[in-house]
Scaffold this motif. Structure first.
Motif, short mmCIF file in Angstrom:
data_model
loop_
_atom_site.label_atom_id
_atom_site.label_comp_id
_atom_site.label_asym_id
_atom_site.label_seq_id
_atom_site.Cartn_x
_atom_site.Cartn_y
_atom_site.Cartn_z
N ASP A 276 0.85 -1.19 0.00
CA ASP A 276 0.00 0.00 0.00
C ASP A 276 0.89 1.24 0.00
O ASP A 276 1.74 1.41 0.88
CB ASP A 276 -0.91 0.03 1.23
CG ASP A 276 -1.98 -1.06 1.17
OD1 ASP A 276 -2.47 -1.33 0.07
OD2 ASP A 276 -2.30 -1.63 2.23
N PRO A 699 5.99 -5.95 17.69
CA PRO A 699 6.21 -4.91 16.69
C PRO A 699 7.29 -3.95 17.18
O PRO A 699 7.45 -3.73 18.38
CB PRO A 699 4.85 -4.20 16.60
CG PRO A 699 3.88 -5.13 17.23
CD PRO A 699 4.63 -5.92 18.24
N GLU A 706 9.19 0.57 10.31
CA GLU A 706 8.40 -0.01 11.38
C GLU A 706 7.96 -1.40 10.92
O GLU A 706 7.52 -1.57 9.78
CB GLU A 706 7.18 0.85 11.69
CG GLU A 706 6.30 0.31 12.81
CD GLU A 706 5.12 1.23 13.12
OE1 GLU A 706 4.19 0.77 13.81
OE2 GLU A 706 5.15 2.39 12.67
N GLY A 708 5.88 -5.12 11.81
CA GLY A 708 4.83 -5.71 12.62
C GLY A 708 5.31 -6.94 13.38
O GLY A 708 6.44 -7.42 13.22
N LYS A 742 5.15 -8.78 8.07
CA LYS A 742 3.91 -8.03 7.95
C LYS A 742 4.12 -6.57 8.36
O LYS A 742 4.97 -6.25 9.21
CB LYS A 742 2.80 -8.66 8.79
CG LYS A 742 3.11 -8.80 10.26
CD LYS A 742 1.93 -9.40 11.04
CE LYS A 742 1.73 -10.86 10.74
NZ LYS A 742 2.85 -11.69 11.28
N ASP A 743 3.37 -5.70 7.72
CA ASP A 743 3.34 -4.27 8.06
C ASP A 743 4.74 -3.66 8.08
O ASP A 743 5.13 -2.96 9.02
CB ASP A 743 2.66 -4.06 9.42
CG ASP A 743 1.23 -4.55 9.42
OD1 ASP A 743 0.62 -4.56 8.35
OD2 ASP A 743 0.75 -4.95 10.49
N THR A 745 6.76 -0.91 7.21
CA THR A 745 6.28 0.44 6.94
C THR A 745 7.41 1.46 6.93
O THR A 745 8.31 1.41 7.76
CB THR A 745 5.24 0.85 8.00
OG1 THR A 745 4.21 -0.13 8.06
CG2 THR A 745 4.64 2.21 7.68
N LYS A 752 3.66 7.42 2.74
CA LYS A 752 3.72 6.21 3.56
C LYS A 752 3.57 4.98 2.68
O LYS A 752 2.70 4.93 1.81
CB LYS A 752 2.60 6.24 4.61
CG LYS A 752 2.55 5.03 5.52
CD LYS A 752 1.40 5.15 6.51
CE LYS A 752 1.28 3.91 7.39
NZ LYS A 752 0.14 4.02 8.35
N VAL A 754 3.46 0.59 2.97
CA VAL A 754 3.32 -0.57 3.86
C VAL A 754 3.38 -1.84 3.01
O VAL A 754 2.65 -1.96 2.01
CB VAL A 754 1.98 -0.52 4.63
CG1 VAL A 754 1.90 -1.70 5.60
CG2 VAL A 754 1.83 0.80 5.38
N SER A 756 3.73 -6.31 3.01
CA SER A 756 3.65 -7.60 3.71
C SER A 756 3.94 -8.71 2.71
O SER A 756 3.58 -8.61 1.53
CB SER A 756 2.26 -7.80 4.34
OG SER A 756 2.00 -6.83 5.33
#
Length: 795
Positions: A276, A699, A706, A708, A742-743, A745, A752, A754, A756
């Motif tokens: 995303d 996380p 960042e 997850g 996952k996530d 970021t 931004k 993101v 996964s």
């Protein structure tokens, strides 16, 4: 500097220093008779085998040793191993040593005093696989992932808090990284691994490359004067199925040893990716589902011959072939600022991929005298080649599903060929005052990669020179090292080392007519100190400087388009990063181990997910953009809650302080990461074991990214049949499907992103292993056996 390769091999003099030695002798017997062919191994305080012999027909043996503290290990098929600490200050006669006979009769020594799952040495942690049921029927990569403090995720192998690690097999570096390394490790059976050494701060003898230190896979050796065969059949079921067949053979007679293995794998796995990108004018969402073919065929052949009790020569060949074809369905949806779907792209592609690597090694090991001076030579040649042919068509659609036009249609063809030739010489030179070792290595690497892009939007392939490229890369490395360790007294031990590496690299893009050269000469010091306060408490402190060199493909400046508004490109100006690593550790009864570590990274490089908001374009590249201070505390606890319950547990607290050294229009942020692992083995019956493992990582934020949480819950079951010649194992891995990346970021240029990636870690595996052989072959003469080979592997 050009003369350095010649000078390297002039620093290996063979000294002849007179030292006094003492005789250690004795006889080995059962309760009824003297025992022939019992293996007698002498280990130093670090647990390394330094010499050995076998007992004669009357059970007698004799070994020359210099003054010091040792551990003697005596083993013989059908008898329980015996271990004893000895202090040599004069001639010693152990008298008659009685071995107790075991109740089972197996093809190799499998009934013995139970090994500890984790052993702490001065400069490494040794992980013994045999107690973990989850490794039955598995491969080397999955075995590494069960090692304490090691995490395998998204094609990288990391020592917690340290970074990406290099991998060795029997002390020889594997010239592969990333996905190629993982595929190679998947071709090695976990049943063939004796133990895994986690060397977070390697001594000067080893390569200085890799922030995360080294992981050394030590392969099993067969019993002297015997032959054995092990066949493994396993089936993994996820969304798709994967079938694996492995066969491993070992033969030893007189002075000759042969080992061979063949591994085959076929099937499919499912990979889901989500990305995303939050542009100012709306979200761009990518969903990709790939059916990846998992097809592999690999083999190994190794021969060793003892010219005498002092000299062994040998060679080995490893060959690995992969054909991981990919069928991908990609949907890119574009939303407006009000989160309404405007249009979308459907990209269907098929990639025909093939890769292979060959490794050739020739070695000579010779013991120069009874003082355990040992000289070894290695010549290694490595070749890796890959071919990638991808055809794709991407169509534009309106939100209502109406076809607009063809976004892209093309064919990507890429080829890569890497050759590496290296020469290495090592000398172990014990002195009266210290144990000295020194050596040298030269390595020559050549890499050629071609990328061709054909535009097929008209139906006729047309070569696009702007998206086609040829990149050549050479890297020459010369290194010398010296290392010394000394036992000051019964409590203190010190080890100092210094490694000098000279590196010369050249990268040339024919299409861009761009050449980049980088030459550097660096010193890499190491220091280890240990203090044994008493039998229960041992403290240690170590320091080492290391380098992290960019992979060849990361230096290719060519731009590869993923879609019309997304591309990846390399950076020819990428420089190596350096780290200073400090670690303080404490061991209590070898049950509770505590480590406190700090790593300082300069010129750190990594992936950058940047973007151009004006054109809504996503850009993936690498750069030297940060420096960081990483720190952490790790606790591991080995417990036997009952005779039937063995538990290994670890808890890590990790943190970092990151500063950006380049203007990338982003703000660094960091947070605490907690990682907890517990592995539990339950003995349900004499030949039945249950394994329950759990891992959880919180996380956390680290510099630009960042990440997850990740967790895994696994249950394994093993049943031994027919005196352990037959094993049946069942493993349910990652039951809740939560171990994937996952996530992931980042926020750069105010945008931004993101990401996964789920690579099908959840599966059920059924494995059947059958072992057979002859524990004793008639021999014509008595000789030293495989002790020299065991010493080589233990180093």
């Amino acid at each position: 500097m050009k003369k350095l390769p010649l000078l390297i091999f002039l620093v290996l003099p063979l000294f002849c220093l007179a030292q006094s030695t003492f005789k250690l002798k004795g006889k080995i017997a059962s309760e009824t008779k003297f025992l022939e062919w019992a293996e007698v191994s002498i280990l130093n305080e670090e647990g390394k085998i330094i010499t050995g012999t076998t007992s004669k027909a009357d059970g007698s043996f004799e070994i020359d040793l210099k003054k010091g503290l040792y551990r003697i290990e005596i083993s013989l098929l059908g008898f329980t191993d015996l271990e004893k600490e000895i202090s040599v200050e004069k001639d010693i006669d152990l008298g008659t040593v009685i071995l107790k006979e075991t109740t089972t009769n197996l093809v190799e020594v499998v009934v013995q005093s139970k090994k500890k799952t984790i052993e702490q040495k001065t400069d490494r942690l040794i992980y013994n696989l045999e107690n973990n049921v989850a490794n039955v029927g598995g491969d080397a990569l999955s075995a590494i992932n069960t090692a304490p403090g090691v995490v395998v995720q998204n094609n990288t192998i990391n020592i917690l808090g340290k970074g990406t690690s290099r991998v060795m097999i029997d002390g020889r570096i594997i010239e592969l990284t990333g996905e190629e390394l993982n595929n190679f490790l998947k071709s090695i059976s976990a049943a063939d691994i004796k133990n895994i050494e986690i060397i977070s701060n390697p001594p000067a003898k080893y390569e200085a490359d890799g922030f995360g230190g080294l992981i050394n896979i030590v392969m099993k050796k067969g019993v002297r004067d015997s032959w054995k065969n092990s066949t493994t059949v396993s089936y993994d079921q996820n969304k798709y199925g994967i079938f694996t067949l492995r066969d491993n053979f070992f033969y030893s007679k007189n002075k000759f040893r042969l080992s061979a293995s063949v591994n085959g794998k076929t099937g499919y796995k499912n990979v889901d990716e989500i990305s995303d990108v939050y542009f100012e004018d709306g979200l761009s969402n990518l969903n990709a589902r790939t059916k990846a073919k998992n097809e592999n065929l690999s083999g190994k052949l190794a021969l060793d011959y003892d010219f005498s009790e002092k000299t062994t020569v040998g060679f080995q060949i490893l060959n690995d072939r992969n054909n991981p074809d990919f069928q991908s369905d990609i949907v890119v949806k574009k939303y407006n600022a009000q989160n309404q779907l405007q249009n979308y792209i459907v990209n269907n592609s098929f990639a025909d991929r093939a890769s292979g690597n060959q490794t050739y090694n020739a070695h000579l090991i010779t013991k120069l005298d009874t003082l355990n001076r040992k000289l070894s030579f290695d010549v290694d040649y490595f070749n890796y080649n890959s071919k990638f042919d991808r055809e794709f068509t991407a169509n534009n659609y309106l939100a209502d599903g109406s076809f607009v036009d063809v976004n892209q249609s093309g064919r990507n063809i890429s080829n890569q060929d890497i050759d590496n030739l290296s020469f290495k010489a090592d000398m172990e030179h014990p002195l009266q005052s210290m144990n000295l070792s020194y050596g040298a290595k030269v390595s020559f690497t050549n890499s050629i990669s071609d990328v061709l892009f054909y535009d097929t939007i008209t139906g006729t392939p047309v070569l696009d020179p702007n998206q086609s490229n040829r990149f050549k890369y050479t890297e020459n490395n010369q290194a010398v090292y010296i290392n010394g360790d000394k036992k000051i007294n019964e409590k203190w031990k010190l080890q100092l080392g210094l490694r000098l590496e000279n590196t010369e690299t050249t990268g040339f893009s024919e299409t861009l007519n761009q050449e980049t050269a980088n030459n550097y000469l660096k010193l890499f010091p190491t220091f280890f100190a240990s203090y044994k306060k008493n039998d229960n408490n041992t403290f240690s402190l170590n320091y080492g400087k290391r380098i992290n060199r960019p992979r060849f493909d990361l230096l290719n400046p060519f731009r590869i388009y993923i879609s019309s508004n997304s591309y990846a490109e390399g950076n020819p100006f990428l420089k190596p990063s350096f780290s200073d690593n400090f670690e303080f550790a404490h061991s209590y009864k070898e049950i509770l181990r505590t480590s406190v570590f700090v790593n300082l990274i300069t010129d750190g490089y990594g992936v950058l997910f940047t973007s151009n908001p004006e054109t809504s374009t996503q850009i993936i590249t690498r750069d030297n953009y940060f420096k960081s201070l990483n720190y952490g505390v790790g606790e591991s606890y080995s417990a036997s809650f009952a005779e039937w319950w063995q538990s290994e547990n670890s808890l890590y607290f990790l943190g970092a302080k990151t500063d950006f050294i380049k203007d990338i229009n982003a703000t660094p942020s960091n947070s605490l990461q907690i990682d907890f692992t517990t592995n539990n083995t339950f003995v349900l019956r004499k030949n039945t074991k249950l394994q329950i493992d759990f891992n959880y990582s919180t996380p956390f934020k680290s510099g630009l990214y960042e990440i997850g949480y990740a967790s895994s819950f696994n249950i394994g079951f093993k049943q031994d049949l027919l005196n352990k010649t037959l094993q049946i194992a069942l493993l349910a891995n990652d039951i809740f499907n939560t171990s994937y990346l996952k996530d992931f970021t980042s926020v750069v240029n105010g945008v931004k992103q993101v990401y996964s990636n789920n690579e099908s870690n959840r599966f059920v595996r059924l494995s059947v292993i059958y072992n057979f052989g002859n524990k004793k072959i008639n021999v014509k003469e008595r000789n030293f056996g495989n002790q020299e080979e065991r010493k080589r592997v233990s180093n």
